[in-house]
Motif scaffolding. Sequence first.
Motif, PDB file in Angstrom:
ATOM      1  N   TRP A 294       0.814  -1.215   0.000  1.00 35.09           N
ATOM      2  CA  TRP A 294       0.000   0.000   0.000  1.00 35.09           C
ATOM      3  C   TRP A 294       0.850   1.270   0.000  1.00 35.09           C
ATOM      4  CZ3 TRP A 294      -3.850  -1.174   4.606  1.00 35.09           C
ATOM      5  CH2 TRP A 294      -4.666  -2.262   4.271  1.00 35.09           C
ATOM      6  N   ARG A 295       2.089   1.153   0.404  1.00 32.75           N
ATOM      7  CA  ARG A 295       2.915   2.333   0.693  1.00 32.75           C
ATOM      8  C   ARG A 295       3.201   3.154  -0.565  1.00 32.75           C
ATOM      9  NH1 ARG A 295       7.306  -0.848   4.528  1.00 32.75           N
ATOM     10  NH2 ARG A 295       5.715  -1.954   5.756  1.00 32.75           N
ATOM     11  N   GLY A 296       3.043   4.465  -0.409  1.00 32.42           N
ATOM     12  CA  GLY A 296       3.310   5.379  -1.507  1.00 32.42           C
ATOM     13  C   GLY A 296       2.195   5.455  -2.531  1.00 32.42           C
ATOM     14  N   ILE A 297       1.092   4.764  -2.306  1.00 34.82           N
ATOM     15  CA  ILE A 297      -0.044   4.760  -3.220  1.00 34.82           C
ATOM     16  C   ILE A 297      -1.100   5.736  -2.693  1.00 34.82           C
ATOM     17  CG2 ILE A 297      -1.696   3.326  -4.471  1.00 34.82           C
ATOM     18  CD1 ILE A 297       1.210   2.556  -4.926  1.00 34.82           C
ATOM     19  N   LEU A 302      -5.163   3.609  -4.500  1.00 37.39           N
ATOM     20  CA  LEU A 302      -5.062   2.937  -3.209  1.00 37.39           C
ATOM     21  C   LEU A 302      -6.384   2.262  -2.842  1.00 37.39           C
ATOM     22  CD1 LEU A 302      -3.497   2.280  -0.631  1.00 37.39           C
ATOM     23  CD2 LEU A 302      -4.101   4.546   0.253  1.00 37.39           C
ATOM     24  N   SER A 303      -7.495   2.914  -3.149  1.00 35.59           N
ATOM     25  CA  SER A 303      -8.802   2.312  -2.868  1.00 35.59           C
ATOM     26  C   SER A 303      -8.979   1.017  -3.647  1.00 35.59           C
ATOM     27  CB  SER A 303      -9.921   3.297  -3.213  1.00 35.59           C
ATOM     28  OG  SER A 303      -9.912   4.403  -2.330  1.00 35.59           O
ATOM     29  N   GLN A 304      -8.573   1.041  -4.917  1.00 35.43           N
ATOM     30  CA  GLN A 304      -8.688  -0.171  -5.732  1.00 35.43           C
ATOM     31  C   GLN A 304      -7.767  -1.277  -5.224  1.00 35.43           C
ATOM     32  OE1 GLN A 304      -8.098   0.857  -9.857  1.00 35.43           O
ATOM     33  NE2 GLN A 304      -9.744   2.402  -9.847  1.00 35.43           N
ATOM     34  N   ILE A 314      -1.157   6.335   1.772  1.00 41.01           N
ATOM     35  CA  ILE A 314      -0.363   5.606   2.763  1.00 41.01           C
ATOM     36  C   ILE A 314       1.064   6.107   2.603  1.00 41.01           C
ATOM     37  CG2 ILE A 314       0.540   3.376   3.526  1.00 41.01           C
ATOM     38  CD1 ILE A 314      -2.411   3.654   4.114  1.00 41.01           C
ATOM     39  N   HIS A 315       1.663   6.540   3.692  1.00 44.13           N
ATOM     40  CA  HIS A 315       3.032   7.077   3.645  1.00 44.13           C
ATOM     41  C   HIS A 315       4.001   6.016   3.126  1.00 44.13           C
ATOM     42  CE1 HIS A 315       6.847   8.739   5.138  1.00 44.13           C
ATOM     43  NE2 HIS A 315       6.233   9.915   5.106  1.00 44.13           N
ATOM     44  N   ALA A 316       5.038   6.486   2.460  1.00 45.73           N
ATOM     45  CA  ALA A 316       6.009   5.556   1.857  1.00 45.73           C
ATOM     46  C   ALA A 316       6.687   4.661   2.887  1.00 45.73           C
ATOM     47  CB  ALA A 316       7.058   6.343   1.071  1.00 45.73           C
ATOM     48  N   ASP A 327     -15.090   4.717   9.076  1.00 46.35           N
ATOM     49  CA  ASP A 327     -15.225   3.319   8.647  1.00 46.35           C
ATOM     50  C   ASP A 327     -14.074   2.930   7.723  1.00 46.35           C
ATOM     51  OD1 ASP A 327     -17.497   2.924  10.105  1.00 46.35           O
ATOM     52  OD2 ASP A 327     -18.871   3.308   8.441  1.00 46.35           O
ATOM     53  N   GLY A 328     -13.616   3.894   6.916  1.00 42.55           N
ATOM     54  CA  GLY A 328     -12.517   3.603   6.000  1.00 42.55           C
ATOM     55  C   GLY A 328     -11.235   3.247   6.723  1.00 42.55           C
TER      56      GLY A 328
END
Length: 339
Positions: A294-297, A302-304, A314-316, A327-328
């Motif tokens: 997830w990082r850097g996205i 990122l949702s996909q 999301i931080h690198a 909720d997210g």
Amino acid sequence: MSTEDHPAKKMRLEAKVIGTHNGTFHCDEALAVYLLKHTKAYGDADLKRTRDPAVLNTCDIVVDVGGVYDETTQRFDHHQRGFEEIFGHGFSTKLSSAGLVYKHFGKQIIANRLQMGEDEPKVETLWLKLYKEFIEAIDAIDNGISQYPTDLKPRYRLRTDVSARVGYLNPAWNQSVDSQTVDAKFQDASALVGSEFMNRLDYYANAWLPARDLVIAALNKRKEIDPSGHIILFEQFAPWKEHLFELEESLAIPEAEKPIYVLYPDETANNWRIQAVPVSPESFESRKALPEKWRGIRDDALSQLSGVDGCIFIHASGFIGGNKTKDGVLNLANLALNI
């Protein structure tokens, strides 16, 4: 009208006297005098700066001079051979006059400031907190104790460097000044360090303690969020990191139940954050960073990738991320725990 018949003059004659040494002053006695001026016993006291034993013997309380530590006679010096008094409660730094006065009068000063009883639990908490964050460094510096002995962990916290700033108020070595000038500069020094102490006390009472209460409440409810206890949820932003580590220790939370992710609303926007708990308060390493993939996205990508709507980033390094809703971030936390 005679002096005895005049109430104001009679009160002045009976004023108590605080004694300390004259000449070059230091942060510890400057703060000690200020603190005493905020006690019931010495709030209206005069100040006498001298090294003359005969004059000091006439003072009601003496700090940082005289070679005696004796609470019963109100003598609070720390320079004498064999003096090893410490604050206790886990602190091992030898006290200066500031620490001595604070040890004996600190709870009263805090209670007076907050207008509550000395036996209130919050007074005890603040008394220990102010020693750790403010007083201990003054004690250590005055006693010549290095902050770093031989390892990388400091013996005490140095947050203000107020001892150096008090020192700068002394006359320069090549200035010609009289005792009245030095005494006036001492009053400036006492006001400087004293006002910082009170500002810290006000902050810890009005901001730090309320944040601690929020962390306690969130810790107690964390298993309602996730049975593992690994997720903490705050409904409002508050500084949590320092409190979390202290409370984990004091509450003896088992390693297997310690929080891994903290969820909270962003303090400047209507979004939410997920933050990985670090391994220690000063560390950049997380107990469990957010998943590497997830990082850097960001945003829709990122949702996909995560399958969670409303993702922002999301931080690198994986220590923090954002989503548009509570909720997210909760969904991100639940997924991250199992990846």
